[in-house]
Design an enzyme around this catalytic site. Structure first.
Site, PDB file in Angstrom:
ATOM      1  N   GLU A  92       8.812  -4.341  13.401  1.00  0.00           N
ATOM      2  CA  GLU A  92       8.552  -3.249  12.458  1.00  0.00           C
ATOM      3  C   GLU A  92       7.282  -2.524  12.892  1.00  0.00           C
ATOM      4  O   GLU A  92       6.209  -3.134  12.957  1.00  0.00           O
ATOM      5  CB  GLU A  92       8.380  -3.794  11.034  1.00  0.00           C
ATOM      6  CG  GLU A  92       8.119  -2.679  10.038  1.00  0.00           C
ATOM      7  CD  GLU A  92       7.960  -3.144   8.596  1.00  0.00           C
ATOM      8  OE1 GLU A  92       7.410  -4.229   8.367  1.00  0.00           O
ATOM      9  OE2 GLU A  92       8.394  -2.382   7.706  1.00  0.00           O
ATOM     10  N   CYS A 134       9.527   1.801   3.533  1.00  0.00           N
ATOM     11  CA  CYS A 134      10.350   0.644   3.928  1.00  0.00           C
ATOM     12  C   CYS A 134      11.771   1.093   4.203  1.00  0.00           C
ATOM     13  O   CYS A 134      12.562   0.337   4.749  1.00  0.00           O
ATOM     14  CB  CYS A 134      10.308  -0.427   2.859  1.00  0.00           C
ATOM     15  SG  CYS A 134      11.073   0.112   1.348  1.00  0.00           S
ATOM     16  N   SER A 148       5.061  -6.998   3.513  1.00  0.00           N
ATOM     17  CA  SER A 148       5.593  -7.319   4.839  1.00  0.00           C
ATOM     18  C   SER A 148       6.362  -8.642   4.805  1.00  0.00           C
ATOM     19  O   SER A 148       6.144  -9.482   3.920  1.00  0.00           O
ATOM     20  CB  SER A 148       4.433  -7.413   5.827  1.00  0.00           C
ATOM     21  OG  SER A 148       3.541  -8.422   5.394  1.00  0.00           O
ATOM     22  N   GLU A 153      -4.994  -3.933  -2.176  1.00  0.00           N
ATOM     23  CA  GLU A 153      -6.434  -3.639  -2.142  1.00  0.00           C
ATOM     24  C   GLU A 153      -6.732  -2.395  -1.299  1.00  0.00           C
ATOM     25  O   GLU A 153      -7.832  -1.853  -1.348  1.00  0.00           O
ATOM     26  CB  GLU A 153      -7.232  -4.853  -1.629  1.00  0.00           C
ATOM     27  CG  GLU A 153      -6.944  -5.276  -0.189  1.00  0.00           C
ATOM     28  CD  GLU A 153      -5.715  -6.177  -0.030  1.00  0.00           C
ATOM     29  OE1 GLU A 153      -4.731  -5.992  -0.783  1.00  0.00           O
ATOM     30  OE2 GLU A 153      -5.728  -7.026   0.860  1.00  0.00           O
ATOM     31  N   PHE A 183       0.809  -1.231   0.000  1.00  0.00           N
ATOM     32  CA  PHE A 183       0.000   0.000   0.000  1.00  0.00           C
ATOM     33  C   PHE A 183       0.837   1.273   0.000  1.00  0.00           C
ATOM     34  O   PHE A 183       0.349   2.335  -0.371  1.00  0.00           O
ATOM     35  CB  PHE A 183      -0.960   0.011   1.209  1.00  0.00           C
ATOM     36  CG  PHE A 183      -0.310   0.442   2.506  1.00  0.00           C
ATOM     37  CD1 PHE A 183      -0.096   1.786   2.788  1.00  0.00           C
ATOM     38  CD2 PHE A 183       0.105  -0.495   3.441  1.00  0.00           C
ATOM     39  CE1 PHE A 183       0.511   2.181   3.976  1.00  0.00           C
ATOM     40  CE2 PHE A 183       0.702  -0.112   4.628  1.00  0.00           C
ATOM     41  CZ  PHE A 183       0.917   1.233   4.895  1.00  0.00           C
ATOM     42  N   LYS A 218      -1.100  -7.199  -9.431  1.00  0.00           N
ATOM     43  CA  LYS A 218      -2.126  -7.269  -8.379  1.00  0.00           C
ATOM     44  C   LYS A 218      -1.705  -6.224  -7.337  1.00  0.00           C
ATOM     45  O   LYS A 218      -0.853  -6.473  -6.506  1.00  0.00           O
ATOM     46  CB  LYS A 218      -2.138  -8.668  -7.763  1.00  0.00           C
ATOM     47  CG  LYS A 218      -3.433  -9.085  -7.099  1.00  0.00           C
ATOM     48  CD  LYS A 218      -3.910  -8.211  -5.959  1.00  0.00           C
ATOM     49  CE  LYS A 218      -3.125  -8.383  -4.687  1.00  0.00           C
ATOM     50  NZ  LYS A 218      -3.492  -7.407  -3.639  1.00  0.00           N
TER      51      LYS A 218
HETATM   52  P1  NAD Z   1       1.268  -6.668   3.065  1.00  0.00           P
HETATM   53  O1  NAD Z   1       2.299  -7.735   3.146  1.00  0.00           O
HETATM   54  O2  NAD Z   1       0.151  -6.688   4.024  1.00  0.00           O
HETATM   55  O3  NAD Z   1       0.581  -6.694   1.604  1.00  0.00           O
HETATM   56  C1  NAD Z   1       1.346  -6.650   0.429  1.00  0.00           C
HETATM   57  C2  NAD Z   1       0.576  -7.340  -0.691  1.00  0.00           C
HETATM   58  O4  NAD Z   1       0.383  -8.719  -0.347  1.00  0.00           O
HETATM   59  C3  NAD Z   1      -0.804  -6.759  -0.948  1.00  0.00           C
HETATM   60  O5  NAD Z   1      -1.012  -6.702  -2.344  1.00  0.00           O
HETATM   61  C4  NAD Z   1      -1.749  -7.756  -0.292  1.00  0.00           C
HETATM   62  O6  NAD Z   1      -2.975  -7.865  -0.961  1.00  0.00           O
HETATM   63  C5  NAD Z   1      -0.994  -9.062  -0.386  1.00  0.00           C
HETATM   64  N1  NAD Z   1      -1.244  -9.943   0.759  1.00  0.00           N
HETATM   65  C6  NAD Z   1      -1.413  -9.563   2.057  1.00  0.00           C
HETATM   66  N2  NAD Z   1      -1.566 -10.641   2.841  1.00  0.00           N
HETATM   67  C7  NAD Z   1      -1.498 -11.726   2.028  1.00  0.00           C
HETATM   68  C8  NAD Z   1      -1.585 -13.132   2.259  1.00  0.00           C
HETATM   69  N3  NAD Z   1      -1.769 -13.623   3.471  1.00  0.00           N
HETATM   70  N4  NAD Z   1      -1.447 -13.941   1.193  1.00  0.00           N
HETATM   71  C9  NAD Z   1      -1.255 -13.457  -0.046  1.00  0.00           C
HETATM   72  N5  NAD Z   1      -1.159 -12.133  -0.318  1.00  0.00           N
HETATM   73  C10 NAD Z   1      -1.285 -11.277   0.706  1.00  0.00           C
HETATM   74  O7  NAD Z   1       2.058  -5.280   3.090  1.00  0.00           O
HETATM   75  P2  NAD Z   1       1.453  -3.808   3.187  1.00  0.00           P
HETATM   76  O8  NAD Z   1       0.888  -3.588   4.526  1.00  0.00           O
HETATM   77  O9  NAD Z   1       0.617  -3.520   1.990  1.00  0.00           O
HETATM   78  O10 NAD Z   1       2.801  -2.936   3.009  1.00  0.00           O
HETATM   79  C11 NAD Z   1       3.638  -2.578   4.077  1.00  0.00           C
HETATM   80  C12 NAD Z   1       4.803  -3.531   4.172  1.00  0.00           C
HETATM   81  O11 NAD Z   1       5.541  -3.548   2.976  1.00  0.00           O
HETATM   82  C13 NAD Z   1       5.800  -3.110   5.266  1.00  0.00           C
HETATM   83  O12 NAD Z   1       6.214  -4.260   5.959  1.00  0.00           O
HETATM   84  C14 NAD Z   1       6.950  -2.507   4.472  1.00  0.00           C
HETATM   85  O13 NAD Z   1       8.198  -2.547   5.116  1.00  0.00           O
HETATM   86  C15 NAD Z   1       6.932  -3.371   3.254  1.00  0.00           C
HETATM   87  N6  NAD Z   1       7.601  -2.737   2.124  1.00  0.00           N
HETATM   88  C16 NAD Z   1       8.823  -3.214   1.774  1.00  0.00           C
HETATM   89  C17 NAD Z   1       9.510  -2.624   0.729  1.00  0.00           C
HETATM   90  C18 NAD Z   1      10.873  -3.115   0.327  1.00  0.00           C
HETATM   91  O14 NAD Z   1      11.381  -2.652  -0.667  1.00  0.00           O
HETATM   92  N7  NAD Z   1      11.478  -4.036   1.044  1.00  0.00           N
HETATM   93  C19 NAD Z   1       8.931  -1.542   0.040  1.00  0.00           C
HETATM   94  C20 NAD Z   1       7.672  -1.096   0.428  1.00  0.00           C
HETATM   95  C21 NAD Z   1       7.011  -1.701   1.481  1.00  0.00           C
END
Ligand code: NAD
Length: 493
Positions: free
Chosen positions: A386, A285, A230, A180, A153, A177
């Site tokens: 985090e 991040c 994450s 959401e 997000f 994808k």
């Molecule tokens: P998230 O892991 O909740 O979601 C990321 C994506 O995965 C979304 O598209 C979501 O729909 C999907 N998703 C979520 N749960 C899932 C599951 N159980 N099974 C399959 N797909 C699933 O992350 P978020 O809250 O959207 O973003 C924040 C996180 O992203 C933080 O931890 C941040 O550090 C990380 N991030 C990392 C980087 C990097 O370059 N390392 C960059 C940006 C954000």
């Protein structure tokens, strides 16, 4: 006030805007809590349709000369520039960051489109003549086929562009994808992709949550998965994708430390670190979430960071003098506030408490003001978790060596920063620190598009990172040809 009205969003499949789903989630403006759109949760059959369309498109797209494949990217880049203001406002309205931060995000995304326009050179192979007498050997790069990316997000405009331009320029068909929680920016980006001249099926958008992701992970014709999000989800996606025989590059969460030495320019260090910790409401991040002061740096840095944290103007990101917006949703606000409480319970000093403060005119918004925890226990949970909000934890050591040991005592490895005027200390830090992105007198060491985004440890699962050459290598497979053409087979002319 928002600039968009609530509407049901669509997928972009085979060159058509459509959605068969009857299940939708609300998308809210985090500054107002107002519903601004409804996002479909796309079922398995719709994902299968997108993969079929991508497979069909791939037949011709992979034969399209690379010089022709990059032409829609040039057009896309111009459209992104023309619609920058609208894209930035959409990011602010669905994600919460300030307008200036949204513009900055889009700039870093556009940079990737520009770099991918160099794919004719980036995807060149290698060759040697006469590896044995009269025998030549070539290595060529070929696209994989259908590839997909799943994005988080916090950068709805930039992160999809870490992948899409390289995937399609190298001859693949790409399915996105998006998160959401923030699907509106990608709708707009795909409207521009539609105008850019990609054949139907080359770039596609599917909305949804876990079930939609699982459909991509399990589909046998999806050859590669790029993920950002994450760490628990990154681990899950990496395991399931690779168990299904796919390539995977999965970027995870972070807990980024910054070390401040007594010889640093304190005014600069505080200004930069405050922006790193509190910018984008701490939802980067590469946000610094732990500041480690060494020796005499503690007193001055602590006083300055408290002053900065308490004077930062928090509010709706489209209001001009606001420098920090809300966090993404109510659940996130509750989680962040709970973690602050946990830190206090573990013995931290609550130097600045950003909880429970309202923003005039935005009483329903998900605001957490800048928060500073002093003397955080390095062994405590708060030091390792985090938080992903505007919370800076402070620790202290007597020497640089102890600070480096603290930096290396954690699971994540996305970024580590150092503030100093000593070249020797900077070299020591760069050499010894266990992280993939290093900042020296910088607080957000985000690699430019022509470098890999190099997370390590629990911040990354895979081997080839996002952006530039790594992206090109990830989206291509090497084929090695060894050939012999004996003279006696040649016709005499
Ligand atoms: P998230 O892991 O909740 O979601 C990321 C994506 O995965 C979304 O598209 C979501 O729909 C999907 N998703 C979520 N749960 C899932 C599951 N159980 N099974 C399959 N797909 C699933 O992350 P978020 O809250 O959207 O973003 C924040 C996180 O992203 C933080 O931890 C941040 O550090 C990380 N991030 C990392 C980087 C990097 O370059 N390392 C960059 C940006 C954000």
């Amino acid at each position: 006030m928002t600039t968009t009205s609530a509407k049901q969003l669509l997928n972009y499949i085979g060159g058509q805007w459509e959605s068969v789903s009857s299940d939708h989630l609300d998308v809210r403006n985090p500054a107002t809590a107002e519903v601004i759109a409804e996002v479909p949760l796309s079922p398995k059959d719709e994902i299968a349709e997108a993969v079929t369309k991508a497979k069909e498109a791939f037949k011709d797209w992979r034969m399209t000369p690379v010089g022709d494949r990059i032409q829609p990217l040039f057009k896309f880049k111009m459209l992104l520039e023309e619609r920058l203001d609208e894209l930035a406002k959409t990011i602010t309205n669905e994600c919460g960051k300030t307008y200036k931060e949204s513009i900055g995000e889009m700039r870093r995304g556009i940079e990737n489109v520009e770099v991918a326009c160099g794919t004719p050179i980036l995807m060149q192979g290698q060759n040697n003549e006469d590896i044995a007498r009269g025998i030549d050997e070539h290595m060529i790069r070929q696209p994989l086929g259908v590839v997909a990316a799943i994005t988080p997000f916090n950068f709805p405009g930039m992160i999809p562009l870490w992948f899409l331009p390289y995937a399609v320029a190298t001859g693949n068909c790409f399915i996105l994808k998006p998160s959401e929680k923030v699907p509106m920016t990608t709708q707009k980006i795909f409207e521009l992709l539609e105008l850019s001249g990609f054949p139907p099926g080359v770039v596609q958008l599917v909305n949804g949550g876990k079930d939609t992701v699982d459909a991509l992970l399990d589909h046998p014709d999806v050859r590669a998965i790029s993920f950002v999000g994450s760490t628990p989800v990154a681990k899950y996606i990496y395991s399931r994708a690779t168990a299904n025989g796919k390539r995977a590059q999965c970027q995870g969460g972070a807990k980024n430390p910054a070390v401040v030495l007594p010889d640093a320019d304190m005014e600069m260090a505080t200004r930069i670190l405050a922006d790193s910790a509190f910018g984008c409401a701490g939802q980067r991040c590469l946000a610094t979430s732990v500041a480690i002061t060494v020796g005499k740096a503690k007193e001055e840095f602590t006083a300055r960071i408290i002053e900065d944290a308490t004077s930062r103007r928090v509010g709706y990101g489209l209001d001009e003098d606001v420098v920090m917006g809300p966090v993404i949703n109510d659940a996130s606000k509750t989680r962040i506030e709970g973690l602050v409480e946990k830190g206090v319970a573990e013995g931290a000093n609550l130097l600045v408490d950003g909880r429970g403060k309202e923003v005039d005119g935005f009483r329903n918004g998900y605001f957490v003001h800048p928060t500073v925890l002093g003397d955080v226990n390095p062994q405590g949970e708060i030091a390792r978790t985090e938080i992903f909000g505007p919370v800076l934890s402070m620790m202290h050591t007597a020497t640089v060596e102890e600070a480096i040991a603290l930096v290396n005592n954690r699971n994540y490895g996305n970024q580590a920063c150092l503030f100093t005027s000593s070249g020797y200390a900077a070299r020591q830090f760069r050499y010894a620190v266990d992280a993939g992105n290093i900042g020296i007198n910088l607080g957000v060491a985000a690699p430019m598009a022509f470098f890999p985004f190099s997370g390590w440890n629990d911040s990354f699962f895979g081997d080839l990172h996002a952006q530039a050459r790594h992206g090109v290598e990830f989206y291509t497979q090497t084929k090695v040809v060894v050939e012999r053409w004996p003279q006696e087979w040649s016709r005499q002319f």
